[in-house]
Enzyme design. Structure first.
Site, PDB file in Angstrom:
ATOM      1  N   GLY A 124       0.835  -1.183   0.000  1.00  0.00           N
ATOM      2  CA  GLY A 124       0.000   0.000   0.000  1.00  0.00           C
ATOM      3  C   GLY A 124       0.874   1.238   0.000  1.00  0.00           C
ATOM      4  CB  THR A 125       3.074   2.518  -2.089  1.00  0.00           C
ATOM      5  OG1 THR A 125       3.609   1.382  -1.427  1.00  0.00           O
ATOM      6  CG2 THR A 125       4.160   3.577  -2.214  1.00  0.00           C
ATOM      7  CB  THR A 126       0.022   7.288  -1.950  1.00  0.00           C
ATOM      8  OG1 THR A 126      -0.605   8.170  -2.889  1.00  0.00           O
ATOM      9  CG2 THR A 126       0.524   8.081  -0.747  1.00  0.00           C
TER      10      THR A 126
END
Length: 489
Positions: free
Chosen positions: A312-314
Site C-alpha cells: 500500500g503506497t502513494t
C-alpha cells in the site's frame, strides 16, 4: 502565471499542497503538507507510522534523497526469547489472492513522521502549523470516502479491524465504512495539532513508552530504543543518462531505482526507431525488458533479496515557480492492524510478506534500513525540469515508471496521456495486460508469452502521479484516484 504543479493520490491531498504554493510556500512545504494530508485522506496507502523517500532537486541545483524508510526493529531485545506475533491475512485481488502477515511482529521502525519534519526543517520555509493545518482539519472534520477508497478499505478490512482502535475508525458501530460515508480521526487531529511536541512523544516520550509496552506484552519486536534511535538518512540520488535526459532516482540500499535504471538501459539498447506505441514490436520489447530485469534482479538488488517492498503506497510530485522539485513516495505496507495509543496512527507491517523473505522472517539485524522498490524520480533535460514522477505498486513500480517515462520521452505523449495509457506487467509467469492495446498486438504477444487480459484498469498496475514542468501539466493516476493540479498564484 502558474504558481506550480501538483500530482497526488487524492484531490484533498492535492488541494493541501496547492494551498501551500498559493500562500507563498515552496515545493517542499507543499510536499510535506501533502504527506501529512495523505496520512489522513489515503490511510490505506500511507501513515505517519510507515516509511518513505523524498527526492529533492532544488532551484539552486542541490540533489538529495531523504531516506525515511523503516528500520529493522529489535534493539535491546533478546529475539531468541520471543516468537513474534504474526497473523496471516489474505487479500482477495481481482486476479489473484495474496497472503500478508500482520500483527505486532510485522511492525518495523516507522520513519514517515520524522522524515516529513526533517524535510520541512531542511528545505521548507512556512511555519509548521500552517503546513499541517489542512491535514489537521481533515482529520477532525472527516474525509468523504470515494468508491476507490471504499473498495480498498473492504480489501483490507481484516487489518483495519484487528484492534479496537481500528474498529472505531473504520467500522464504527460494527459496520465497515462505505462509499460516501465519512472517515473521522479525532486522535490524529489532536496529534497533528500538537506538533512538534507530539512527534517527540512518539519517538522519545509517553507514546513511545506505550508502544514499547504493548509490543513487549503482545510479542512485537519494536522497542523504545528503536524509536529513540531512528534517524533520517540523506543520500545522493542514483543518476541515469537516458537519450539526452538525466534521470535522478532512489539509490541503494533500495532496489527500485537500480531496477528502473536497468530497464531504461535495456529499453534504449533495443529501441527500434520506427516502432509505434501499442505495436507488436513495442509490446514484445516491453515484456522482453521486464523479463530480463526480473531475471537479473537478484544481482541488481541483492540488498532487497530478503527484505520487503511495500504494497500500500502513494506518491506526491510537486514543482514550484522557482524551479524546485519534490518527488515523494510513502507507504504503510498494508498496515499491521496496531494503532499507536492515543494517536490515530496505524503502524506499518513492513516485515510481513513471506515471499520477500526467502531466508526467513526477521533475518536482518536490528537498526538496518529496510530495502524498498519505491522509486521517486526526477527527469532533467539540459538542466531543466522535464518530469517529476513516482508510483505505488510494489514490484509493478518499476514497470509502471518504465512505461510512463518511455511514453512521455520516446512516444512524445503528454503527461496525462502517458499516465493514463494502458499498461502491462510481466509477473514472472505471464504477462498481465490492461485493456486498450490493439488486439493484433496482443495476438503477437501471446505467441511469445502467456497473456492474462484484464477487463478493466486496476490499482495492481501502479499509481503514477506525475508533473511536467516543461509543459505546465500535471496528472494523477486514475487507477488510484489520482489528482493533478496546475496552481495559479
Amino acid at each position: 502565471m502558474a504558481g506550480g504543479l501538483v500530482a497526488t493520490g487524492h484531490v484533498r491531498v492535492s488541494d493541501a499542497a496547492a494551498r501551500m504554493l498559493r500562500e507563498g510556500g515552496n515545493a517542499y512545504d507543499a510536499a510535506v503538507a501533502a504527506g501529512f494530508a495523505a496520512a489522513v485522506a489515503e490511510p490505506m496507502y500511507t501513515s505517519l507510522g510507515g516509511g518513505g523517500f523524498l527526492l529533492a532537486r532544488t532551484a539552486a541545483g542541490r540533489e538529495v534523497v531523504f531516506d525515511f524508510f523503516a528500520d529493522s526493529p529489535g534493539r535491546g531485545l533478546d529475539e531468541q526469547m520471543l516468537e513474534p506475533h504474526f497473523v496471516p491475512m489474505t487479500v482477495h485481488f481481482p486476479a489473484s489472492d495474496q497472503v500478508f502477515n500482520i500483527g505486532l511482529g510485522s511492525v518495523a521502525v516507522p520513519g514517515t513522521l520524522r522524515g516529513l519534519l526533517h524535510v520541512h526543517a531542511e528545505l521548507g520555509r512556512m511555519p509548521l502549523g500552517r503546513v499541517v493545518a489542512p491535514a489537521t482539519a481533515m482529520a477532525r472534520d472527516g474525509v468523504v470516502l470515494t468508491a476507490h477508497q471504499a473498495y480498498v478499505i473492504r480489501l483490507l478490512d481484516p487489518i483495519n479491524t484487528l484492534c479496537q482502535a481500528g474498529r472505531s475508525l473504520y467500522a464504527p458501530g460494527g459496520r465497515t465504512l462505505g462509499e460516501g460515508e465519512i472517515l473521522y480521526n479525532p486522535d490524529l487531529a489532536d496529534f497533528l495539532g500538537s506538533l512538534p511536541d507530539s512527534a517527540r512523544d512518539f519517538y522519545e516520550g509517553p507514546v513511545s513508552q506505550a508502544i514499547a509496552r504493548d509490543m513487549l506484552e503482545g510479542r512485537g519486536l519494536l522497542t523504545g530504543a528503536d524509536l529513540r534511535g531512528y534517524r533520517v538518512i540523506e543520500r545522493d540520488p542514483l543518476v541515469v543518462d537516458y537519450r539526452g535526459h538525466r534521470l535522478l532516482t532512489n539509490p541503494p540500499p533500495s532496489a527500485g531505482g537500480s531496477l528502473v535504471a536497468m530497464a531504461l538501459s535495456l529499453w534504449d539498447a533495443g529501441r527500434a526507431p520506427d516502432r509505434a506505441w501499442g505495436s507488436p514490436a513495442h509490446l514484445c520489447q516491453l515484456v522482453a525488458v521486464m523479463e530480463q530485469v526480473d531475471r537479473s534482479r537478484e544481482d541488481a538488488a541483492a540488498a532487497f533479496r530478503n527484505r520487503r517492498a511495500s504494497g500500500g503506497t502513494t506518491h506526491v510530485s510537486v514543482s514550484d515557480e522557482e524551479g524546485n522539485a519534490a518527488s515523494m513516495t510513502v507507504s504503510n505496507g498494508e498496515g499491521s492492524g496496531y494503532v499507536a495509543p492515543g494517536t490515530g496512527i496505524m503502524l506499518n507491517n513492513m516485515l510481513g510478506e513471506d515471499d520477500l523473505h526467502p531466508e526467513g522472517f526477521h533475518a536482518s539485524p536490528p537498526g538496518g534500513r529496510v530495502a524498498s522498490m519505491m522509486s521517486p524520480s526526477v527527469v532533467l533535460r539540459d538542466g531543466k525540469l522535464r518530469l517529476i514522477l513516482g508510483s505505488g505498486g510494489s514490484k509493478r513500480i518499476r514497470t509502471a515508471l518504465l512505461q510512463v517515462v518511455t511514453a512521455a520521452l520516446d512516444f512524445e505523449m503528454g503527461v496525462r496521456d502517458a499516465v493514463e495509457a494502458s499498461r502491462l506487467h510481466w509477473d514472472g509467469e505471464c504477462v498481465q495486460v490492461e485493456p486498450g492495446f490493439p488486439p493484433a498486438s496482443l495476438e503477437v504477444l501471446g505467441d511469445g508469452w502467456p497473456v492474462n487480459a484484464w477487463e478493466e484498469r486496476n490499482l495492481y498496475f501502479g499509481g503514477v502521479h506525475a508533473v511536467d514542468p516543461a509543459n505546465g501539466a500535471a496528472a494523477g493516476d486514475p487507477r488510484r484516484d489520482g489528482s493533478g493540479l496546475v496552481v495559479s498564484r
